[in-house]
Motif scaffolding. Structure first.
Motif, PDB file in Angstrom:
ATOM      1  N   ALA A 137     -47.834 -73.397  60.219  1.00 20.26           N
ATOM      2  CA  ALA A 137     -48.264 -74.066  58.798  1.00 20.26           C
ATOM      3  C   ALA A 137     -48.092 -72.849  57.867  1.00 20.26           C
ATOM      4  O   ALA A 137     -47.817 -71.601  58.088  1.00 20.26           O
ATOM      5  CB  ALA A 137     -49.916 -74.459  58.948  1.00 20.26           C
ATOM      6  N   ARG A 138     -48.073 -73.065  56.542  1.00 23.00           N
ATOM      7  CA  ARG A 138     -47.744 -72.271  55.468  1.00 23.00           C
ATOM      8  C   ARG A 138     -48.732 -72.216  54.337  1.00 23.00           C
ATOM      9  O   ARG A 138     -49.491 -73.205  53.963  1.00 23.00           O
ATOM     10  CB  ARG A 138     -46.247 -72.307  54.652  1.00 23.00           C
ATOM     11  N   VAL A 139     -48.729 -71.156  53.691  1.00 23.61           N
ATOM     12  CA  VAL A 139     -49.280 -70.821  52.436  1.00 23.61           C
ATOM     13  C   VAL A 139     -48.510 -70.417  51.387  1.00 23.61           C
ATOM     14  O   VAL A 139     -47.902 -69.324  51.486  1.00 23.61           O
ATOM     15  CB  VAL A 139     -50.606 -69.931  52.243  1.00 23.61           C
ATOM     16  N   LEU A 140     -48.331 -71.209  50.158  1.00 23.24           N
ATOM     17  CA  LEU A 140     -47.436 -70.827  49.381  1.00 23.24           C
ATOM     18  C   LEU A 140     -47.891 -70.732  48.025  1.00 23.24           C
ATOM     19  O   LEU A 140     -49.080 -71.182  47.660  1.00 23.24           O
ATOM     20  CB  LEU A 140     -46.375 -72.073  49.086  1.00 23.24           C
ATOM     21  N   LEU A 141     -47.404 -69.510  47.277  1.00 24.75           N
ATOM     22  CA  LEU A 141     -47.996 -69.432  45.846  1.00 24.75           C
ATOM     23  C   LEU A 141     -46.830 -69.538  44.809  1.00 24.75           C
ATOM     24  O   LEU A 141     -45.661 -69.261  45.153  1.00 24.75           O
ATOM     25  CB  LEU A 141     -48.567 -68.102  45.892  1.00 24.75           C
ATOM     26  N   VAL A 240     -51.553 -72.660  44.393  1.00 29.05           N
ATOM     27  CA  VAL A 240     -51.307 -72.359  45.733  1.00 29.05           C
ATOM     28  C   VAL A 240     -51.318 -73.681  46.627  1.00 29.05           C
ATOM     29  O   VAL A 240     -52.031 -74.759  46.456  1.00 29.05           O
ATOM     30  CB  VAL A 240     -52.723 -71.809  46.231  1.00 29.05           C
ATOM     31  N   LEU A 241     -50.286 -73.968  47.291  1.00 32.34           N
ATOM     32  CA  LEU A 241     -50.255 -74.744  48.460  1.00 32.34           C
ATOM     33  C   LEU A 241     -50.591 -74.372  49.898  1.00 32.34           C
ATOM     34  O   LEU A 241     -49.972 -73.326  50.153  1.00 32.34           O
ATOM     35  CB  LEU A 241     -48.788 -75.362  48.421  1.00 32.34           C
ATOM     36  N   ILE A 242     -51.468 -75.093  50.655  1.00 27.00           N
ATOM     37  CA  ILE A 242     -51.469 -74.720  52.134  1.00 27.00           C
ATOM     38  C   ILE A 242     -51.044 -76.110  52.731  1.00 27.00           C
ATOM     39  O   ILE A 242     -51.465 -77.235  52.371  1.00 27.00           O
ATOM     40  CB  ILE A 242     -53.001 -74.587  52.391  1.00 27.00           C
ATOM     41  N   ALA A 243     -50.285 -76.134  53.767  1.00 25.19           N
ATOM     42  CA  ALA A 243     -49.591 -77.373  54.308  1.00 25.19           C
ATOM     43  C   ALA A 243     -49.182 -77.086  55.810  1.00 25.19           C
ATOM     44  O   ALA A 243     -48.690 -75.927  56.191  1.00 25.19           O
ATOM     45  CB  ALA A 243     -48.483 -77.701  53.613  1.00 25.19           C
ATOM     46  N   SER A 244     -49.435 -78.257  56.553  1.00 28.48           N
ATOM     47  CA  SER A 244     -48.681 -78.286  57.684  1.00 28.48           C
ATOM     48  C   SER A 244     -47.120 -78.068  57.819  1.00 28.48           C
ATOM     49  O   SER A 244     -46.672 -78.516  56.626  1.00 28.48           O
ATOM     50  CB  SER A 244     -49.373 -79.272  58.590  1.00 28.48           C
ATOM     51  N   ASP A 245     -46.560 -77.819  58.900  1.00 26.29           N
ATOM     52  CA  ASP A 245     -45.048 -77.846  58.815  1.00 26.29           C
ATOM     53  C   ASP A 245     -44.360 -79.039  58.579  1.00 26.29           C
ATOM     54  O   ASP A 245     -42.942 -79.190  58.318  1.00 26.29           O
ATOM     55  CB  ASP A 245     -44.526 -77.208  60.233  1.00 26.29           C
ATOM     56  N   GLY A 246     -45.031 -80.087  58.789  1.00 23.30           N
ATOM     57  CA  GLY A 246     -44.460 -81.718  58.423  1.00 23.30           C
ATOM     58  C   GLY A 246     -44.117 -81.771  57.085  1.00 23.30           C
ATOM     59  O   GLY A 246     -43.162 -82.441  56.875  1.00 23.30           O
ATOM     60  N   LEU A 247     -44.542 -80.912  56.059  1.00 29.96           N
ATOM     61  CA  LEU A 247     -44.032 -80.903  54.867  1.00 29.96           C
ATOM     62  C   LEU A 247     -42.726 -80.287  54.666  1.00 29.96           C
ATOM     63  O   LEU A 247     -42.109 -80.793  53.759  1.00 29.96           O
ATOM     64  CB  LEU A 247     -44.916 -80.065  53.798  1.00 29.96           C
ATOM     65  N   GLY A 256     -37.707 -83.034  61.930  1.00 25.80           N
ATOM     66  CA  GLY A 256     -36.966 -84.033  60.732  1.00 25.80           C
ATOM     67  C   GLY A 256     -36.760 -83.298  59.646  1.00 25.80           C
ATOM     68  O   GLY A 256     -36.963 -82.286  59.326  1.00 25.80           O
ATOM     69  N   GLY A 257     -36.541 -84.146  58.346  1.00 26.69           N
ATOM     70  CA  GLY A 257     -36.333 -83.679  57.260  1.00 26.69           C
ATOM     71  C   GLY A 257     -37.599 -83.098  56.498  1.00 26.69           C
ATOM     72  O   GLY A 257     -38.749 -83.214  57.209  1.00 26.69           O
ATOM     73  N   GLY A 258     -37.745 -82.755  55.353  1.00 23.37           N
ATOM     74  CA  GLY A 258     -38.787 -82.310  54.619  1.00 23.37           C
ATOM     75  C   GLY A 258     -38.229 -81.574  53.363  1.00 23.37           C
ATOM     76  O   GLY A 258     -37.115 -81.551  52.989  1.00 23.37           O
ATOM     77  N   LEU A 259     -39.235 -80.803  52.809  1.00 22.04           N
ATOM     78  CA  LEU A 259     -38.907 -80.232  51.567  1.00 22.04           C
ATOM     79  C   LEU A 259     -38.909 -78.702  51.668  1.00 22.04           C
ATOM     80  O   LEU A 259     -39.430 -78.157  52.601  1.00 22.04           O
ATOM     81  CB  LEU A 259     -40.215 -80.367  50.666  1.00 22.04           C
ATOM     82  N   SER A 260     -38.028 -78.264  50.691  1.00 22.08           N
ATOM     83  CA  SER A 260     -38.033 -76.464  50.892  1.00 22.08           C
ATOM     84  C   SER A 260     -39.144 -76.080  50.106  1.00 22.08           C
ATOM     85  O   SER A 260     -39.916 -76.929  49.440  1.00 22.08           O
ATOM     86  CB  SER A 260     -36.677 -76.196  50.198  1.00 22.08           C
ATOM     87  N   VAL A 294     -48.099 -84.984  58.072  1.00 18.52           N
ATOM     88  CA  VAL A 294     -47.932 -83.878  56.852  1.00 18.52           C
ATOM     89  C   VAL A 294     -49.481 -83.891  56.288  1.00 18.52           C
ATOM     90  O   VAL A 294     -50.004 -85.102  55.890  1.00 18.52           O
ATOM     91  CB  VAL A 294     -46.961 -84.561  55.992  1.00 18.52           C
ATOM     92  N   THR A 295     -49.819 -82.561  56.166  1.00 19.50           N
ATOM     93  CA  THR A 295     -51.032 -82.375  55.515  1.00 19.50           C
ATOM     94  C   THR A 295     -50.834 -81.142  54.208  1.00 19.50           C
ATOM     95  O   THR A 295     -50.359 -80.143  54.632  1.00 19.50           O
ATOM     96  CB  THR A 295     -52.057 -81.954  56.210  1.00 19.50           C
TER      97      THR A 295
END
Length: 302
Positions: A137-141, A240-247, A256-260, A294-295
């Motif tokens: 899972a990731r944190v993006l700024l 700030v985005l916090i998201a599971s890898d499903g995003l 599968g697919g998803g967003l960069s 996706v969360t």
């Protein structure tokens, strides 16, 4: 700093149930230097949702307990909190027969990734963003419109993670990281190199594992020690985005697919309401081919 918050969690198209969980906590009052005023976490469960749900209920308590430095060494504090939380997860149940059953909340094959973001006032006035993660899972700024990934994906594909795991392998003739089912897996089983729970990959005297004195850090090298980053926020930071890898796009690892990262922050930046932004992000990931749960949690900085 004012925060506007939105969230969304969608069951994956290939999943029988949604095993993702998330939590958000924001103080309504001003806080002192070093004292967190916002905490958000996304937990991606596997083998059931019990570990992810436990982290929603309990992880913040461990963070608060080990937040000992008043923000002076937050990365050390949160590492201690994560490791101690995982040890509690794996502790044998109490009572006379407690040691006879499976270790781990939800059973020995139940686990979860975690991505957590904390905001707190720094000593020089700037708001500090502490990001910590275990798993993918990731944190993006979003800074000046550009996506900055503040976390590290803990996957067996990573050469650093593979070398860390193999350093403790008592049987080099049988690698602990193996390519199975189209992706690299620890023990040929788990497509993650760090996670909460998963007692069967941390337990002693199992498979190629060796006994560890604390019954915690043995097994296949799966650990819950996080990677962390500390960032001083600026007026150029918008969300700030916090998201599971499903995003995220993840075809090579079965998601599968998803967003960069960049597509995610650009889409969130175009949508004013963070709740709507979170929904649109989750839908966009599924439209791009994501089959996983996706969360998404969106923190808009104002």
């Amino acid at each position: 700093m004012k925060l506007c918050i939105g969230s969304c969690s969608l069951q994956g198209t290939s999943r029988k149930r949604n095993e993702d969980r998330y939590t958000i906590s924001v103080s309504e009052e001003a806080t002192d230097v070093g004292e967190p005023f916002a905490y958000a976490g996304v937990f991606d469960g596997h083998g059931g949702d019990a570990t992810a749900s436990w982290l929603v209920d309990k992880l913040a308590d461990f963070v608060e307990k080990h937040w000992e430095s008043g923000g002076e060494q937050p990365e050390l504090d949160i590492r201690e909190a994560f490791v101690k939380a995982d040890r509690r997860l794996l502790a044998p149940k109490g009572g006379f027969f407690g040691g006879m059953g499976e270790r781990g909340v939800g059973g020995s094959k139940c686990g979860a990734t975690a991505a957590v973001a904390l905001l707190f006032p720094g000593p020089r006035g700037a708001t500090q963003l502490l990001a910590a993660n275990v798993g993918d899972a990731r944190v993006l700024l979003c800074r000046k419109g550009e996506a900055l990934q503040l976390t590290v994906d803990h996957v067996p594909d990573s050469e650093l993670e593979r070398k860390r795991i193999e350093r403790t392998n008592p049987n080099p003739k049988m690698p602990l990281v193996r390519y199975v089912g189209g992706t690299w897996r620890v023990g040929g089983i788990l497509a993650l190199s760090r996670a909460f729970g998963d007692a069967y990959l941390k337990g002693s005297l199992q498979y190629e594992g060796v006994r560890a004195g604390d019954n915690y850090s043995s097994g296949f090298g799966v650990i819950a020690e996080p990677d962390t980053s500390l960032t001083a926020l600026t007026p150029e930071d918008s969300l700030v985005l916090i998201a599971s890898d499903g995003l995220f796009a993840n075809k090579e690892r079965g998601g599968g697919g998803g967003l960069s990262n960049q597509e995610a922050v650009e889409l969130a930046g175009r949508v004013g309401d963070p709740e709507d932004a979170a929904r649109q992000l989750a839908r966009a990931a599924q439209d791009a081919g994501s089959t996983d749960d996706v969360t998404v949690v969106v923190l808009r900085l104002e």
